[in-house]
Design a protein around this motif. Structure first.
Motif, mmCIF file in Angstrom:
data_model
loop_
_atom_site.group_PDB
_atom_site.id
_atom_site.type_symbol
_atom_site.label_atom_id
_atom_site.label_comp_id
_atom_site.label_asym_id
_atom_site.label_seq_id
_atom_site.Cartn_x
_atom_site.Cartn_y
_atom_site.Cartn_z
ATOM 1 N N ARG A 27 26.449 14.180 -7.752
ATOM 2 C CA ARG A 27 26.997 14.393 -9.094
ATOM 3 C C ARG A 27 28.425 14.927 -9.042
ATOM 4 N NH1 ARG A 27 24.727 11.317 -11.990
ATOM 5 N NH2 ARG A 27 25.338 12.512 -13.852
ATOM 6 N N LYS A 28 29.007 14.934 -7.836
ATOM 7 C CA LYS A 28 30.398 15.380 -7.684
ATOM 8 C C LYS A 28 31.306 14.541 -8.584
ATOM 9 C CE LYS A 28 31.813 15.923 -3.419
ATOM 10 N NZ LYS A 28 32.354 15.595 -2.068
ATOM 11 N N ALA A 54 35.668 16.963 -8.058
ATOM 12 C CA ALA A 54 35.485 16.373 -6.726
ATOM 13 C C ALA A 54 36.444 16.955 -5.692
ATOM 14 C CB ALA A 54 35.667 14.859 -6.807
ATOM 15 N N ASN A 55 37.533 17.589 -6.152
ATOM 16 C CA ASN A 55 38.562 18.050 -5.213
ATOM 17 C C ASN A 55 38.380 19.511 -4.789
ATOM 18 O OD1 ASN A 55 39.109 19.120 -7.698
ATOM 19 N ND2 ASN A 55 41.320 18.709 -7.657
ATOM 20 N N LEU A 56 37.255 20.126 -5.126
ATOM 21 C CA LEU A 56 37.051 21.533 -4.779
ATOM 22 C C LEU A 56 36.691 21.686 -3.300
ATOM 23 C CD1 LEU A 56 34.998 22.873 -7.820
ATOM 24 C CD2 LEU A 56 37.394 23.295 -7.307
ATOM 25 N N LEU A 82 29.648 22.857 -5.207
ATOM 26 C CA LEU A 82 28.294 22.869 -4.659
ATOM 27 C C LEU A 82 27.883 24.260 -4.181
ATOM 28 C CD1 LEU A 82 25.786 21.206 -3.864
ATOM 29 C CD2 LEU A 82 26.916 20.712 -1.677
ATOM 30 N N GLN A 83 28.850 25.017 -3.658
ATOM 31 C CA GLN A 83 28.555 26.376 -3.181
ATOM 32 C C GLN A 83 27.992 27.248 -4.294
ATOM 33 O OE1 GLN A 83 28.548 27.257 -0.195
ATOM 34 N NE2 GLN A 83 29.281 29.328 0.179
ATOM 35 N N GLY A 84 28.470 27.045 -5.520
ATOM 36 C CA GLY A 84 27.973 27.813 -6.656
ATOM 37 C C GLY A 84 26.486 27.596 -6.888
#
Length: 703
Positions: free
Chosen positions: A318-319, A325-327, A335-337
């Motif tokens: 779901r990025k 998408a650039n995180l 995703l880390q969250g």
């Protein structure tokens, strides 16, 4: 034990599972030594020891006992610190402390006896003093928060979080202030429960399963049969200690760089390795797996499969929709969250349920204690009452003999509280003096609840009370006034009070059953706590200076709970503003799911509950991956096969073998740290590449 930050001291879980559902060493998996102790109990333990004079409380506190305690405290501080900074799963070290204390002092006294210099024989009371002192000292390595709230204050943890990473909410670790902080907060809990010791041990006759099991162990060591078995156990511990230490040394040679060494071996293939499914050859976690109950290890593995095998790949797809998408990988808006906050939701759900459950048990138990007061022994009852057994008469007589005056406890609490209230705002200016006064007004009540609940259920919940302080004080202080740091500091104050309080009452129970004086228990706990206040910060400082990537995701020591605790504090102050899209909905689902699973576990009874996973354990690999769960499951498999082949031998020697694996690998970190500080680097980098990457490397080198 406490099911909150892991399974830890007298707690056998992940630092988030501290005293919980499974009592490893000194509980669920009791050895033959302990069973022998119970058999002796049936035929009167004190009759076995009636020919041996009980030394005065001053003579129980020997210099040799504290020298041995100091050496073992350093050893266990390294072990607990390493576990704190890796996965937070800390097994009970009570058996190791009692066993090694017995071995060292027995050897010492035998040598003196042969040379004709022995003035005082080694007694079970002295053994109890050593065990109490060591466990109190190593406990500070956990309750001191070096892998949790204290590390969560650092800039390393703050940089991994996108909120509240300003100077108001950051405090870098420093040796001087950490030692000072621990000295002003670690002794209050000891004074808060002294006036209640007779109520807990004599009037209410609380069980304190860990304290009772430790007492059986020590009593049996000092019988001829128990001493013989203890020697064999120490031999097994020493053998596997040596193997584990040498294996750690051997692995070091191949770690010259990132992602190098056996620890990164892609056991199940490179694709599985990308999703953190691999065996990392850790002797420590194989040993921990042998101590922790099967259900804990299976729960960890199920949590890893659910998160890294199913959820994270789906969310990653779901990025660009759910998050940009650039995180970077460490951004909490990506995703880390999801990894961090869903794990926090499960931890809070499980913690809330068990807090309410244990608190309910406490209220229900107190109600029945007072309702049936007429049939209970009451404080001051004569030890010669005919309703008491021979053992109870003897134990009660000696328990009443060396009283600790109530005025001493009250005066000690007030004096230390005043000193603490004055000094803490100088260490954390965000923590105002009136916040501290409020904590100290309510702390004795919470310390009593924790100690009483621990006596009934063997669950001590310091980190749950700590999280309560995070939300209360953090919200009171507010984001603009350094509320995140104030909440973390308040967590430390509360955790240290309730943790040391339950530990001391456990030790009073152990002392009651081994005829160790309450005064010697209190003094040894104070000395052990003082040792821990110096040893633990020094050991942490060594790690902090030697390993420059400490606290970074994917490093050798990622300190995962530092980030978790910091984000709990951010949630308490700022609410849910930091969460990425749909993360809050998933958090609600997993929070409710954790409560439901805990409820179902209690509803179906113990027999069926062993087939239902524990949410707290499932949450740990959500952030870290499954590599340590695979190690621990291997430990469970070894124990399972061993018990099928020879159950009696496995029950007697598995705790010693597991302790040897943990201690050897743990103590290897001392020379490893010294080598790192001296700038001595491993000579070889052993990496594992795919065939395609290997061809590219060969082409590059060939050109």
């Amino acid at each position: 034990m406490d099911r909150s930050n892991g399974v830890t001291r007298r707690d056998t879980y992940p630092s988030e599972l501290e005293n919980g559902a499974a009592m490893a060493d000194v509980g669920a998996k009791r050895s033959d030594v302990e069973r022998e102790g119970e058999e002796e109990e049936d035929v009167s333990v004190e009759k076995i020891f009636e020919s041996k004079e009980v030394p005065s409380w001053q003579n129980q506190l020997t210099l040799r006992a504290f020298i041995v305690s100091f050496v073992l405290s350093i050893l266990f501080a390294f072990i607990v610190m390493k576990l704190n900074l890796t996965t937070g799963i800390i097994p009970s070290l009570s058996v190791s402390a009692g066993l090694l204390g017995f071995f060292f002092l027995k050897t010492w006294t035998k040598l003196l006896q042969k040379s004709g210099l022995l003035k005082q024989p080694f007694t079970r009371q002295e053994n109890t003093v050593i065990q109490t002192c060591v466990v109190a000292s190593s406990g500070i390595a956990f309750s001191g928060g070096f892998g949790t709230y204290l590390f969560g204050m650092s800039s390393v943890a703050a940089k991994q979080s996108t909120e509240a990473n300003n100077s108001q909410n950051i405090k870098e670790p420093g040796l001087a202030w950490m030692i000072g902080f621990l000295f002003v907060v670690s002794f209050l809990g000891l004074f808060s429960v002294i006036p209640l010791r007779k109520i807990m041990i004599i009037d209410f006759k609380l069980i304190y399963p860990s304290g009772t099991a430790t007492a059986h162990l020590i009593n049996s060591f000092h019988t001829p049969k128990g001493a013989k078995l203890a020697k064999k156990q120490v031999r097994a511990l020493g053998k596997f200690f040596t193997f584990s230490f040498l294996w750690g040394f051997f692995q070091w040679f191949f770690t010259a760089g990132g992602d190098c060494g056996f620890v990164n071996f892609p056991t199940f293939g490179l694709k599985a390795y990308e999703h953190r499914f691999y065996f990392d050859f850790s002797a420590t976690y194989v040993g921990v797996g042998m101590i922790c109950p099967y259900l804990i290890n299976i729960s960890l593995l199920l949590g890893a499969i659910l998160s890294w095998g199913i959820m994270w790949p789906l969310i990653q797809d779901r990025k660009g929709h759910w998050y940009p998408a650039n995180l970077g990988e460490s951004s909490l808006h990506g995703l880390q969250g999801y990894k961090v906050f869903i794990a926090i939701a499960m931890i809070l759900g499980d913690g809330l349920y068990n807090f309410c459950k244990v608190f309910g048990y406490t209220l229900y138990g107190l109600y029945h204690q007072f309702k049936n007061k007429s049939v209970l022994p009451v404080a001051g009852r004569s030890p010669s009452e005919p309703s008491l057994s021979i053992d109870d008469k003897r134990r009660t007589e000696l328990f009443f003999k060396d009283q600790i005056p109530t005025w001493f406890a009250v005066a000690g609490y007030v004096v230390i509280a005043i000193i603490s209230t004055i000094s803490l705002p100088h260490i954390f200016h965000q923590l105002k003096w009136y916040y501290i006064v409020v904590i100290y007004i309510f702390a004795p009540i919470l310390a009593f609840c924790n100690s009483y609940g621990c006596g009934l259920t063997d669950w001590s919940l310091p980190s749950t009370y700590g999280k309560l302080a995070i939300f209360t004080i953090g919200a009171w202080a507010g984001a603009s006034n350094g509320g995140v740091l104030a909440g973390l500091a308040a967590c430390g104050v509360m955790m240290n009070i309730v943790s040391t309080a339950s530990d001391l009452t456990q030790d009073f129970k152990t002392g009651y059953l081994t005829l160790a004086s309450p005064r010697s228990m209190f003094v040894s706990q104070v000395i052990g706590t003082a040792m821990g206040c110096v040893i633990s910060p020094c050991v942490f400082w060594l790690f902090y200076k030697a390993f420059h990537d400490l606290g970074q995701p994917g490093s050798q020591y990622p300190a995962p709970y530092g980030l978790v605790y910091r984000n709990i504090s951010i949630l308490g102050v700022d609410g849910f503003s930091a969460l990425p899209k749909n993360c809050l909905t998933l958090c609600y689902i997993f929070f409710a799911g954790a409560i439901v699973i805990c409820g179902v576990r209690d509803a179906v009874g113990k027999k069926r509950a062993r087939f239902i996973p524990i949410p707290m354990a499932m949450a740990i690999p959500f952030y870290l991956g499954s590599y340590f769960a695979i190690d621990m499951c291997l430990g469970s498999l070894i124990l399972f096969v061993w018990r099928k082949m020879n159950k009696r031998k496995a029950d007697a020697f598995a705790p010693a073998v597991a302790s040897g694996l943990i201690c050897g690998d743990g103590i290897w970190t001392l020379p490893q740290s010294i080598l790192a500080l001296a700038g001595v680097n491993p000579p070889i980098c052993m990496k594992f590449l795919s065939r395609k990457d290997n061809a590219r490397v060969d082409t590059f080198l060939g050109s």
